[in-house]
Structure formats: structure tokens, C-alpha cells
Design an enzyme around this catalytic site. Structure first.
Site, PDB file in Angstrom:
ATOM      1  N   TYR A  14       0.813  -1.224   0.000  1.00 27.99           N
ATOM      2  CA  TYR A  14       0.000   0.000   0.000  1.00 27.99           C
ATOM      3  C   TYR A  14       0.845   1.273   0.000  1.00 27.99           C
ATOM      4  O   TYR A  14       0.296   2.363  -0.100  1.00 27.99           O
ATOM      5  CB  TYR A  14      -0.920   0.022   1.231  1.00 27.99           C
ATOM      6  CG  TYR A  14      -1.901  -1.105   1.267  1.00 27.99           C
ATOM      7  CD1 TYR A  14      -2.963  -1.152   0.376  1.00 27.99           C
ATOM      8  CD2 TYR A  14      -1.766  -2.137   2.197  1.00 27.99           C
ATOM      9  CE1 TYR A  14      -3.877  -2.196   0.402  1.00 27.99           C
ATOM     10  CE2 TYR A  14      -2.678  -3.182   2.234  1.00 27.99           C
ATOM     11  CZ  TYR A  14      -3.726  -3.204   1.334  1.00 27.99           C
ATOM     12  OH  TYR A  14      -4.629  -4.237   1.367  1.00 27.99           O
ATOM     13  N   HIS A  19      -4.428   6.169  -1.198  1.00 31.21           N
ATOM     14  CA  HIS A  19      -4.960   6.198   0.164  1.00 31.21           C
ATOM     15  C   HIS A  19      -3.861   6.441   1.196  1.00 31.21           C
ATOM     16  O   HIS A  19      -4.165   6.755   2.349  1.00 31.21           O
ATOM     17  CB  HIS A  19      -5.663   4.872   0.452  1.00 31.21           C
ATOM     18  CG  HIS A  19      -6.968   4.991   1.161  1.00 31.21           C
ATOM     19  ND1 HIS A  19      -7.690   6.160   1.287  1.00 31.21           N
ATOM     20  CD2 HIS A  19      -7.719   4.041   1.788  1.00 31.21           C
ATOM     21  CE1 HIS A  19      -8.808   5.921   1.955  1.00 31.21           C
ATOM     22  NE2 HIS A  19      -8.852   4.647   2.277  1.00 31.21           N
ATOM     23  N   TYR A  60      -5.523  -0.733   9.598  1.00 27.47           N
ATOM     24  CA  TYR A  60      -6.035  -0.271   8.310  1.00 27.47           C
ATOM     25  C   TYR A  60      -6.816   1.020   8.510  1.00 27.47           C
ATOM     26  O   TYR A  60      -7.249   1.346   9.615  1.00 27.47           O
ATOM     27  CB  TYR A  60      -6.865  -1.366   7.640  1.00 27.47           C
ATOM     28  CG  TYR A  60      -5.981  -2.474   7.132  1.00 27.47           C
ATOM     29  CD1 TYR A  60      -5.224  -2.300   5.975  1.00 27.47           C
ATOM     30  CD2 TYR A  60      -5.850  -3.662   7.830  1.00 27.47           C
ATOM     31  CE1 TYR A  60      -4.373  -3.296   5.521  1.00 27.47           C
ATOM     32  CE2 TYR A  60      -5.002  -4.663   7.384  1.00 27.47           C
ATOM     33  CZ  TYR A  60      -4.266  -4.470   6.229  1.00 27.47           C
ATOM     34  OH  TYR A  60      -3.420  -5.450   5.794  1.00 27.47           O
ATOM     35  N   ASN A  62      -9.732   2.241   8.105  1.00 26.46           N
ATOM     36  CA  ASN A  62     -11.036   2.323   8.765  1.00 26.46           C
ATOM     37  C   ASN A  62     -10.951   2.205  10.282  1.00 26.46           C
ATOM     38  O   ASN A  62     -11.903   2.531  10.974  1.00 26.46           O
ATOM     39  CB  ASN A  62     -11.983   1.251   8.219  1.00 26.46           C
ATOM     40  CG  ASN A  62     -12.262   1.443   6.745  1.00 26.46           C
ATOM     41  OD1 ASN A  62     -11.839   2.430   6.134  1.00 26.46           O
ATOM     42  ND2 ASN A  62     -12.972   0.505   6.165  1.00 26.46           N
TER      43      ASN A  62
END
Length: 188
Positions: A14, A19, A60, A62
Site C-alpha cells: 500500500y 490512500h 487499516y 477504517n
């Protein structure tokens, strides 16, 4: 004491995704100040410096509010002394802006922060990741920046890092007036 936290997802897969603009900003601040995130606690990594803490959740996106709430509680940092850097779909690549309060605009990491603190009183630096074109939001935010986009992202991250550091030591309105005027106009 202030807390500067960048939102993103942990893991190399990632690292350069849209993001992870918040994580990339924290990396840039570390580079500028020659700081390394050398502490790990509360499911995140951080460094305590003179007058501020620099941090990344290891959860993560969220769930990132859980880490931010835990570290802020431990160090007795009020929401108004938290600076959150994160990706924003409503800005083009190369744009960024400082904001205080407001809604989450559907950003799950910001929603979680607002829920944990029962407040939206923290300062935000929104980093443009481009407008989604023809794919799901999830696929878009988890996609990598192109080489050309990354050049522009690097430029704006320099300014984002300077703005975050400036927010630690200066009045938010002063920093907003200087930073927002310079950075919201830029479009790739």
C-alpha cells in the site's frame, strides 16, 4: 503537545497508493526533520519530538481512529491539538488544503476519528489524490500513483510537511492563509 498523524494502510503493497497520502506526508516530515518513528505502542508507530508527536497507525484506514484516540489519551492531547493528514478525492493531484472541523465527506478514517473523539475539532491537511474516473472508490484509492502523478505528489508533500510543522508552532489561521492560497490552485 501536538500530535501530527498521517492516515494510510500499513504494508509495502500500500506504500505508494493514493490512500496512503497521509503516510507519505509523515515520511516527508521525518526526512525533513531527520526523525525516525522509533516507538511502537497502541497499534501504531510514532516519535516524540520537541513539542509534538509524529505518528502513523499500524491498523487499516477504517480503524485508524482507535490508534489516534489511544495515543492522544495517553499523552493528554486535546482534539484541537491534533493535525491529521489524509487523502482527499475532491482535490486534484497537486492540491492540498488545511481545514478545521467539518464533515468526514465519506472518508472512513476521518469518520472513525470523529466517532472516537465525539468531535470534529481537529485540524486536517487534505491531500488531493485526483478525482475517481470510472472505477470503484475502493479500487481507485488503493491504486498506485502514476510516475507523472508521483512527481507532483512529491512536490505537494514538501509543502504539506512544511505546513504540518508550521501548525505546531503557529496560529492555525496564519498557516491556513499562507498554505491554502498557495496550494488549492495547483492542478496537474
Amino acid at each position: 503537545m501536538k500530535l501530527i498523524v498521517g492516515l494510510g494502510n500499513p504494508g509495502n503493497e500500500y506504500r505508494f497508493t493514493r490512500h496512503n497520502a497521509g503516510f507519505l506526508a509523515i515520511d516527508k516530515i521525518c526526512e525533513k526533520l531527520n526523525i525516525s518513528l522509533n516507538k511502537e505502542k497502541f497499534n501504531g508507530e510514532f516519535a516524540v519530538s520537541d513539542g509534538f508527536i509524529l505518528a502513523k497507525p499500524l491498523t487499516y484506514m477504517n480503524k485508524s481512529g482507535d490508534f489516534v484516540y489511544s495515543i492522544a489519551s495517553f499523552y493528554k492531547i486535546n482534539p484541537s491539538d491534533i493535525i491529521v493528514i489524509y487523502d482527499d478525492l475532491s482535490f486534484s493531484i497537486g492540491q492540498a488544503a488545511i481545514k478545521i472541523g467539518g464533515s468526514s465527506a465519506g472518508h472512513k478514517g476521518i469518520e472513525r476519528l470523529m466517532s472516537k473523539f465525539s468531535s470534529n475539532d481537529f485540524k486536517r491537511i487534505r491531500v488531493g489524490i485526483g478525482v475517481n474516473s470510472g472505477t470503484t472508490i475502493k479500487d481507485y484509492v488503493l491504486s498506485l500513483f502514476t510516475k507523472d502523478e508521483m512527481i507532483v505528489v512529491e512536490e505537494v508533500l514538501e509543502k504539506v510537511a512544511d505546513a504540518a510543522i508550521s501548525l505546531v508552532y503557529n496560529d492555525v489561521n496564519f498557516v491556513m492563509n499562507k498554505f491554502n492560497t498557495d496550494n488549492k490552485k495547483r492542478v496537474i
